[in-house]
Scaffold this motif. Structure first.
Motif, PDB file in Angstrom:
ATOM      1  N   HIS A   1      43.804  56.156  25.928  1.00 41.31           N
ATOM      2  CA  HIS A   1      43.893  54.726  25.615  1.00 41.31           C
ATOM      3  C   HIS A   1      45.344  54.272  25.540  1.00 41.31           C
ATOM      4  O   HIS A   1      45.717  53.240  26.112  1.00 41.31           O
ATOM      5  CB  HIS A   1      43.177  54.463  24.288  1.00 41.31           C
ATOM      6  CG  HIS A   1      43.421  53.101  23.716  1.00 41.31           C
ATOM      7  ND1 HIS A   1      42.842  51.957  24.213  1.00 41.31           N
ATOM      8  CD2 HIS A   1      44.223  52.699  22.682  1.00 41.31           C
ATOM      9  CE1 HIS A   1      43.251  50.916  23.516  1.00 41.31           C
ATOM     10  NE2 HIS A   1      44.096  51.341  22.582  1.00 41.31           N
TER      11      HIS A   1
ATOM     12  N   THR B   1      47.283  51.782  28.207  1.00 39.10           N
ATOM     13  CA  THR B   1      47.939  50.569  27.713  1.00 39.10           C
ATOM     14  C   THR B   1      49.394  50.523  28.136  1.00 39.10           C
ATOM     15  O   THR B   1      49.898  49.478  28.582  1.00 39.10           O
ATOM     16  CB  THR B   1      47.823  50.500  26.183  1.00 39.10           C
ATOM     17  OG1 THR B   1      46.450  50.567  25.798  1.00 39.10           O
ATOM     18  CG2 THR B   1      48.426  49.210  25.656  1.00 39.10           C
TER      19      THR B   1
ATOM     20  N   THR C   1      48.330  47.925  21.941  1.00 37.15           N
ATOM     21  CA  THR C   1      47.599  49.153  21.639  1.00 37.15           C
ATOM     22  C   THR C   1      46.610  48.974  20.493  1.00 37.15           C
ATOM     23  O   THR C   1      45.474  49.460  20.545  1.00 37.15           O
ATOM     24  CB  THR C   1      48.584  50.280  21.286  1.00 37.15           C
ATOM     25  OG1 THR C   1      49.540  50.428  22.335  1.00 37.15           O
ATOM     26  CG2 THR C   1      47.857  51.596  21.104  1.00 37.15           C
ATOM     27  N   SER C   2      47.037  48.257  19.456  1.00 39.06           N
ATOM     28  CA  SER C   2      46.190  48.139  18.262  1.00 39.06           C
ATOM     29  C   SER C   2      45.144  47.042  18.375  1.00 39.06           C
ATOM     30  O   SER C   2      44.179  47.037  17.592  1.00 39.06           O
ATOM     31  CB  SER C   2      47.068  47.876  17.036  1.00 39.06           C
ATOM     32  OG  SER C   2      47.827  46.684  17.210  1.00 39.06           O
ATOM     33  N   ASN C   3      45.291  46.105  19.308  1.00 44.38           N
ATOM     34  CA  ASN C   3      44.332  44.996  19.408  1.00 44.38           C
ATOM     35  C   ASN C   3      43.077  45.357  20.197  1.00 44.38           C
ATOM     36  O   ASN C   3      42.120  44.594  20.185  1.00 44.38           O
ATOM     37  CB  ASN C   3      44.996  43.780  20.064  1.00 44.38           C
ATOM     38  CG  ASN C   3      45.944  43.080  19.116  1.00 44.38           C
ATOM     39  OD1 ASN C   3      45.895  43.294  17.912  1.00 44.38           O
ATOM     40  ND2 ASN C   3      46.815  42.253  19.653  1.00 44.38           N
ATOM     41  N   ARG C   4      43.076  46.500  20.854  1.00 45.20           N
ATOM     42  CA  ARG C   4      41.930  46.890  21.669  1.00 45.20           C
ATOM     43  C   ARG C   4      41.380  48.206  21.160  1.00 45.20           C
ATOM     44  O   ARG C   4      42.132  49.172  21.010  1.00 45.20           O
ATOM     45  CB  ARG C   4      42.359  47.017  23.134  1.00 45.20           C
ATOM     46  CG  ARG C   4      41.212  47.078  24.124  1.00 45.20           C
ATOM     47  CD  ARG C   4      41.720  46.720  25.517  1.00 45.20           C
ATOM     48  NE  ARG C   4      42.816  47.580  25.911  1.00 45.20           N
ATOM     49  CZ  ARG C   4      42.698  48.663  26.669  1.00 45.20           C
ATOM     50  NH1 ARG C   4      41.505  49.024  27.098  1.00 45.20           N
ATOM     51  NH2 ARG C   4      43.741  49.383  27.005  1.00 45.20           N
ATOM     52  N   PRO C   5      40.086  48.307  20.888  1.00 41.35           N
ATOM     53  CA  PRO C   5      39.534  49.577  20.361  1.00 41.35           C
ATOM     54  C   PRO C   5      39.469  50.636  21.446  1.00 41.35           C
ATOM     55  O   PRO C   5      39.499  50.357  22.642  1.00 41.35           O
ATOM     56  CB  PRO C   5      38.143  49.166  19.866  1.00 41.35           C
ATOM     57  CG  PRO C   5      37.783  47.991  20.714  1.00 41.35           C
ATOM     58  CD  PRO C   5      39.056  47.254  20.974  1.00 41.35           C
TER      59      PRO C   5
ATOM     60  N   TYR D   1      40.447  51.999  16.184  1.00 40.43           N
ATOM     61  CA  TYR D   1      41.709  51.411  16.637  1.00 40.43           C
ATOM     62  C   TYR D   1      42.826  52.427  16.430  1.00 40.43           C
ATOM     63  O   TYR D   1      42.848  53.149  15.426  1.00 40.43           O
ATOM     64  CB  TYR D   1      42.015  50.123  15.876  1.00 40.43           C
ATOM     65  CG  TYR D   1      41.053  48.996  16.182  1.00 40.43           C
ATOM     66  CD1 TYR D   1      41.301  48.106  17.218  1.00 40.43           C
ATOM     67  CD2 TYR D   1      39.889  48.840  15.422  1.00 40.43           C
ATOM     68  CE1 TYR D   1      40.414  47.080  17.501  1.00 40.43           C
ATOM     69  CE2 TYR D   1      39.002  47.820  15.701  1.00 40.43           C
ATOM     70  CZ  TYR D   1      39.264  46.943  16.744  1.00 40.43           C
ATOM     71  OH  TYR D   1      38.382  45.930  17.021  1.00 40.43           O
TER      72      TYR D   1
END
Length: 294
Positions: free
Chosen positions: A149, A153, A195-199, A211
């Motif tokens: 992930h 990103t 990175t943190s806004n999408r699971p 997350y």
């Protein structure tokens, strides 16, 4: 025209160390063809106007880009067909990103080019936060998907001109070309938010979305502070540079084999102000002092 030659054409015509001759020749041929097509576009722009001129310019530009990419792909494919395992040791098998060795080689070339043309260059280190906690709580499979992930990103938001690589299990490195410290701070904020806004897309069928957070540090290169790419990478937080030189021995250990020299050294240590006395005199003075103290 001079700035175009110095800042864009000349760096692309230069052959980096270790690049195959076929790839260099293909790139130079593509650049020469692109310049010829650019000259043709200028002629068309002066001769025609309106819709016909715009269509000719657009078609010529598209043809130049297609030929340029095609020549690059042919050169790369020919090199890989000649030795398919030549670059396998430079690729991370999990994320298919360049690994640490390729990062060091690219960083050395980019630093040399930045010093030659006086362009800023910044190295950003991206570390996955709480990776061990994710691995312990959700398993190795979910931790691997968290790494993928972050890699996806970074690939999505990093410029094509920059260089993205994986350092180790939890860290990535990004070489930001022509990027200063404040610009790197903006890039770090973008990486953190993206990175943190999408699971994480996990195959473990988690009941709650997972997350992942990252920590980003960036350091701009300064030739007066760093002696090379390894020290720059170490100071940026991407590696631990071990000291390869031994610490110099003390003067006392080098003189330990000579009793007279060792006596003089002991006297110097006893009198830190620099006054040198005979060993017998110093010994009598020390005994007298101890007797009065007792």
């Amino acid at each position: 025209m001079n700035r175009l030659w110095r800042n864009w054409i000349r760096p692309r015509l230069a052959a980096p160390p270790g690049e195959p001759l076929r790839v260099t020749a293909a790139r130079r041929s593509a650049i020469a063809l692109g310049l010829l097509l650019l000259a043709g576009e200028l002629v068309v722009a002066f001769q025609f106007s309106g819709t016909i001129g715009a269509l000719l310019i657009a078609s010529t530009a598209g043809l130049a880009a297609f030929v340029y990419r095609g020549l690059q792909a042919l050169a790369t494919a020919s090199v890989q067909a000649e030795d398919p395992d030549a670059h396998r040791h430079l690729i991370d098998p999990e994320t298919h990103l360049p690994n640490r060795q390729q990062l060091i080689d690219t960083l050395a070339r980019d630093i040399a080019r930045a010093e030659r043309y006086r362009h800023p260059i910044t190295l950003a280190i991206v570390r996955i936060a709480q990776y061990q906690e994710i691995r312990t709580a959700w398993g190795a499979g979910t931790a691997r998907q968290a790494v993928e992930h972050v890699a996806q990103t970074l690939t999505r938001i990093t410029r094509a001109s920059d260089f993205l690589a994986r350092l180790d299990e939890t860290r990535f490195a990004v070489i930001l070309l022509q990027c200063t410290g404040p610009q790197a701070a903006a890039y770090a904020d973008r990486v953190t938010l993206a990175t943190s806004n999408r699971p994480v897309r996990s195959s473990a069928h988690l009941e709650v979305p997972l997350y992942v957070g990252v920590e980003v540090t960036a350091l701009e290169y300064d030739s007066t502070r760093f002696r090379g790419p390894l020290e720059f990478l170490s100071q940026a937080g991407g590696d631990l540079l071990l000291e390869t030189t031994r610490a110099p021995r003390s003067h006392r250990s080098t003189l330990a084999h000579d009793p007279r020299a060792m006596r003089q050294q002991l006297v110097r240590d006893y009198y830190p102000n620099g006054e040198i006395k005979d060993f017998a005199e110093a010994y009598r003075e020390a005994r007298t002092r101890n007797r009065h103290v007792g």
